[in-house]
Structures are given as structure tokens and as C-alpha cells.
Design an enzyme around this catalytic site. Structure first.
Site, PDB file in Angstrom:
ATOM      1  N   ASP A 247      -7.635   6.397 -10.380  1.00 30.00           N
ATOM      2  CA  ASP A 247      -7.322   5.228 -10.530  1.00 30.00           C
ATOM      3  C   ASP A 247      -8.764   4.196 -10.727  1.00 30.00           C
ATOM      4  O   ASP A 247      -9.912   4.946 -10.982  1.00 30.00           O
ATOM      5  CB  ASP A 247      -6.453   4.553  -9.551  1.00 30.00           C
ATOM      6  CG  ASP A 247      -5.549   3.426  -9.738  1.00 30.00           C
ATOM      7  OD1 ASP A 247      -5.892   2.509 -10.254  1.00 30.00           O
ATOM      8  OD2 ASP A 247      -4.187   3.885  -9.981  1.00 30.00           O
TER       9      ASP A 247
ATOM     10  N   HIS B 199      -5.617  -2.324  -8.142  1.00 27.46           N
ATOM     11  CA  HIS B 199      -4.481  -1.433  -8.618  1.00 27.46           C
ATOM     12  C   HIS B 199      -4.471  -0.436  -7.953  1.00 27.46           C
ATOM     13  O   HIS B 199      -3.261   0.138  -7.378  1.00 27.46           O
ATOM     14  CB  HIS B 199      -5.017  -1.449 -10.357  1.00 27.46           C
ATOM     15  CG  HIS B 199      -3.967  -0.590 -10.995  1.00 27.46           C
ATOM     16  ND1 HIS B 199      -4.107   0.779 -11.395  1.00 27.46           N
ATOM     17  CD2 HIS B 199      -2.855  -1.223 -11.856  1.00 27.46           C
ATOM     18  CE1 HIS B 199      -2.812   1.173 -11.868  1.00 27.46           C
ATOM     19  NE2 HIS B 199      -2.421   0.069 -12.405  1.00 27.46           N
TER      20      HIS B 199
ATOM     21  N   SER C  55       2.840   1.498 -13.682  1.00 31.14           N
ATOM     22  CA  SER C  55       1.824   2.014 -12.697  1.00 31.14           C
ATOM     23  C   SER C  55       2.455   1.756 -11.389  1.00 31.14           C
ATOM     24  O   SER C  55       2.066   2.482 -10.409  1.00 31.14           O
ATOM     25  CB  SER C  55       0.746   0.952 -12.899  1.00 31.14           C
ATOM     26  OG  SER C  55      -0.289   1.395 -13.735  1.00 31.14           O
TER      27      SER C  55
END
Length: 531
Positions: A70, A286, A455
Site C-alpha cells: 500500500d 490509506h 480498497s
């Protein structure tokens, strides 16, 4: 897909075209909804809590390492620090490659988009990079002047250029529209004398013109499901940042941070040993959110509870704000596999590939080492049976990866809105759907936020895969995939699917291989019956 997240496009956002036309979920969801049960809680979650209450009490498990490939993970987060993987063969911060794996001081993982000079934050799209590569040869050419052997490459260049022009125009329009919307909102706030008005304040506001009336109605709709300050930050402030970033970085033909921050030989896709040990990087929002969904500490009475209860999170940084590079993705997969990860979460993707072969080889390597890969389907509301999305489990030289799950995003209501409006789909390319709308999870500095995206759906499935491998370690990666796919809750009704400007009603079974939503309880029950 950059880092996929709330109502904007590709990775970081899902597409804030005109605010007035945005599809939003306007009904309140229950806390921890993704782990709740459809029958018991009237919420289409994954029945995670039911599984812990009824199936896992008193059972023993083994720790499973999950690689989070990521944009970075905040390993000091209060809800993650206990479950961060530590490379016990490496002595921290001594400048020596103690375990002789080629990566110095890789105590918690590795960052393939950095060096001693720092780390990449923003990046171009792969589309932009490919155009930059080909423009010297084709920018001033036409079909009559191109050699016959180069004609396919020229035609591909023309299609990419048209796509690029559309995306740049969309970014410029989005920036202008969002700035304009925000200016109207700011003027209304000034007249109200309030920075964070309530729904009642907005309802009582008397618009001075038609534009204010439209903005007022949009605000009222949004405040059904969130506080004003949340909407203002996520959709207006971050929206402007997003579109400006698309223009300044993602679609900037001259922007290339590779030489400055990585310094590798980019022409050599097989180069392995570069990067640094900073797994957090400049923007870990994220990846931290993803890590929390998988395995946030279930024992500390803080924040949230992840899906899996005996997992170690290995952070492998390969995804910038822009498109990830194939070389970095391949190396991230190999690094995680070589260091013991048995499940990899890949909440990223893109429409173009620079060197698919090097990623294919890394995926084949993961398959040979009995590792399960879980990938987000993407957030463009596209049929990826038709529209390309990379990484792709289908190999260039034929065949495909078996232990590879592609995940679409679902909402919490068992009705026509079940498919998240942004989620990609594909009857043959997307395997399952999982919760991906307003998922509350960890973000840097021991904070928590709701985010949307495939995601968020992908790590829910990665968490389930890790849970199965933890409690039933004898199962192979392929067997774990089969259990997950066979145990879904089938959706036997139609859902809304927007195609162009038209909203169609289609069978949910047309959107993915299984026609269902993953279910932790069913999967663990099937695992127990299969062992």
C-alpha cells in the site's frame, strides 16, 4: 487506481464530478456494520462477530503474516502497534543487513518508493508515463507517416492521448466546479455566522438566489448521513486538493519523482534491491485504514476490531498518490512472500501497465509459495471483464493465478443499492463483493475515519483469508479461496447499475463470479466441515 478512498476517483477518491450529481448513501449505518449479521442486525455485513461468538470460542489459532502492499502503515497507531510484524532477524537502525536479505534495517517491512533521499509521495499516472515515453516518436506523426510495423503502437498512442485529454479536462472541470461550490458554501456560512452549521441551520437558511437554493438542497441531503464539518473537509477541502493534484502531478507530463527519490535503474525491471525502511511514508492514511480493517487489535477495547484476531501486519510500501509502478509491485510481492506473508492485500490498480510480465512473474512466484493474493476491483463503476485493470490475474503468456481473489464493494442495505455505486464489477473477473461503504477504521496518529472504496472491501476479504489460515493452517491458499467463494451469501435480487447516464436494474449475479457477499461465519463453518 491510486489509494482508493471516499467519493472521489481512482485510488485516492472516487470521482467528485459535479457535486449536485454525486451518488451518496443517505441512510445511517450502524457502527461496525461490516462485521454485523444480516438476519440478526438487519445490516448486510459479514457476520464476523457472530463467528467469534458461536464458532471460535476456545479454539486455538496460529499467527498469520499479512502483507499490506500500500501507500504506508502507521505502525505506532494505538490499535495496530501490537500486531505489527517485526523482522526478528534484523537488528534495528544499525545500518547493517543482518539477515542478508538485501534490505538494510527492514525491521517492520520495506519501502520500494524511497531511498536515503526520502520517499515518493505524488506520482504520475501510468497513462501519463506511457505517453511521455511514446510522444517523441508519435506526437507529430500520422497514420500515413508511421511505418507499418509501428502502426499498432501508434494507434495505442492515439487512444492513450484521447484518454489523457479526457482525464485532464475532467480534472480541470472538477477543480473549477469544486472551488465554485465551496465559494458558495463559504458565503452562506458567513451570512449564517456559523462555521459548522447543523441541518436545522441549513434548513432555516433563506437562499438569496437559485444557486444558493441548489447548494442548500445538496447540503441538506448530505447532512442526513454526516456532520457538516465531515462533508466540508472530505468533499470540498480534500476535493480541491485531489483535483489540483491530478493536474499538478498525476497528469503532469513533466513530473517524474523517480530519479530524485528512488534513484534505481528504472530501465531494469528485474532490479530488486533499492528503497528504504520507512514503511509509513509521507501519507499513510490509506494503508493504515486498510491494516485496521484486516486486523485492528480486538483485545484492547480501543477504536475498532479487525476481522482477524491473530495476524501480524507487514507494511510494504509501493503505492504513491498516483499510479504504482509495475517494478515496485513485483518487488513488493516478492519481498512479502520471502518474509513469510501468507496473505497479501493489494488495494490498488490502474488502467495501463508498463511491464505486465514482471508482475506476472511475481504473482507466479507467490502462487508457488502458497500465498493468497486479494485485490480491490477498482472504483470507476466499470465492467472489468471489458475495461482493463492491473494487476491482472490473467497472465500474458496464458493461464491465470489460482489463489487470487478480486473484490467489489457493497453497502449495508439488502436492496437495490447493495452494489456500491462506484464499485467496478465483472461476471468473470470480480469474484465476490464485501463491505466497502463508510467503513470506520484506523488512520494515522491513533485516529479513525469512515472511508469508502473497494480498497476497504479487499482487506475485509484478506482479513477473512487470514482468519481461516490462522485457525485452519493446513489449508492451502487455493483451498482458502475456494472456501471463501463457496460460502458467500447469495444475492437473489436486482441492484442498480449506472451505465452512462442510465441507471439499470440488473441481477446481482451478473456482477461477479459468485453472485454474493463474503461471510465470515459461513466460511469458518465450511472450513470446519471441510478439514
Amino acid at each position: 487506481m491510486n489509494k482508493i478512498n471516499a467519493h472521489f476517483s481512482s485510488k485516492k477518491f472516487i470521482g467528485l464530478a459535479l457535486l449536485a450529481a454525486m451518488p451518496f448513501f443517505t441512510f445511517a449505518q450502524k457502527p461496525n456494520w461490516q462485521n454485523l449479521d444480516l438476519k440478526a442486525d438487519s445490516t448486510f455485513g459479514m457476520s464476523t462477530e457472530k463467528a467469534y461468538q458461536e464458532l471460535l470460542k476456545g479454539k486455538k489459532s496460529k499467527p498469520v503474516i499479512v502483507g499490506v502492499l500500500d501507500g504506508g502503515v502507521d505502525y505506532n497507531h494505538e490499535d495496530l502497534k501490537r500486531i505489527i510484524w517485526i523482522n526478528k532477524k534484523e537488528k534495528p537502525d544499525n545500518g547493517i543487513d543482518d539477515d542478508k536479505n538485501g534490505y538494510i534495517d527492514d525491521v517492520r517491512g520495506w519501502n520500494f518508493i524511497g531511498s536515503a533521499k526520502g520517499s515518493v509521495d505524488h506520482e504520475a499516472l501510468e497513462l501519463t508515463r506511457l505517453l511521455r515515453r511514446d510522444q517523441a516518436k508519435f506526437a507529430n506523426a500520422d497514420a500515413s507517416s508511421v511505418a507499418a510495423a509501428d502502426l499498432p503502437a501508434f494507434q495505442a498512442y492515439q487512444k492513450m492521448k484521447a484518454d489523457y485529454d479526457d482525464k485532464l479536462a475532467e480534472a480541470k472541470s472538477g477543480l473549477e466546479n469544486t472551488i465554485g461550490f465551496k465559494s458558495v458554501v463559504d458565503a452562506m456560512l458567513k451570512k449564517m455566522g456559523k462555521e459548522n452549521p447543523s441541518s436545522t441551520d441549513i434548513q432555516n437558511y433563506q437562499p438569496e438566489n437559485e444557486l444558493e437554493g441548489r447548494v442548500r438542497n445538496i447540503l441538506l441531503d448530505q447532512l442526513k448521513d454526516q456532520r457538516f464539518e465531515e462533508f466540508y473537509k472530505a468533499q470540498l477541502v480534500e476535493g480541491i486538493t485531489y483535483f489540483q493534484g491530478r493536474i499538478d502531478y498525476n497528469l503532469n507530463m513533466t513530473y517524474d519523482p523517480r530519479a530524485e527519490f528512488v534513484g534505481d535503474n528504472y530501465a531494469d525491471s528485474r532490479e530488486r534491491f533499492y528503497g528504504n525502511n520507512d514503511i509509513k511514508g509521507p501519507d499513510a492514511k490509506h494503508g493504515t485504514h486498510v491494516a485496521g480493517i484486516i486486523a485492528a487489535d480486538r483485545t484492547n477495547n480501543l477504536g475498532i476490531k479487525g476481522v482477524a484476531d491473530n495476524v501480524l501486519i507487514m507494511g510494504v510500501r509501493a503505492v504513491p498518490d498516483g499510479d504504482e509502478r509495475d517494478k515496485d509491485v513485483a518487488n513488493a510481492i516478492r519481498y512479502a512472500v520471502d518474509n513469510g506473508a501468507k496473505v497479501l492485500n493489494m488495494s490498488f490498480g490502474k488502467a495501463y501497465s508498463w511491464d505486465k510480465a514482471v508482475v506476472d512473474d511475481a504473482i507466479k512466484y507467490a502462487m508457488s509459495k502458497d500465498v493468497l493474493l486479494v485485490q480491490a476491483a477498482g472504483n470507476e463503476n466499470q465492467n472489468i471483464d471489458v475495461d482493463k485493470n492491473f494487476p491482472d490475474r490473467r497472465y500474458n503468456d496464458g493461464g491465470q493465478a489460482g489463489a487470487f481473489i478480486v473484490v467489489g464493494a457493497s453497502g449495508w442495505k439488502d436492496d437495490e443499492s447493495l452494489k456500491a455505486s462506484f464499485s467496478n464489477y465483472g461476471k468473470t473477473t470480480v469474484d465476490v463483493f464485501a463491505p466497502g461503504v463508510k467503513i470506520y477504521s484506523t488512520v494515522p496518529d491513533s485516529k479513525y475515519e469512515n472511508l469508502d472504496g473497494t480498497s476497504m472491501a479487499s482487506p475485509a476479504v484478506a482479513g477473512l483469508a487470514a482468519l481461516i489460515r490462522s485457525y485452519y493452517p493446513k489449508f492451502s491458499a487455493q483451498q482458502v479461496k475456494d472456501i471463501i467463494l463457496k460460502s458467500v451469501v447469495k444475492v437473489n435480487h436486482n441492484v442498480n447499475l449506472k451505465v452512462g447516464e442510465e441507471t439499470k436494474s440488473v441481477p446481482f449475479s451478473d456482477l461477479c463470479v459468485t453472485g454474493g457477499i463474503v461471510n465470515v461465519y459461513n466460511a469458518l463453518k465450511l472450513a470446519a466441515e471441510t478439514k
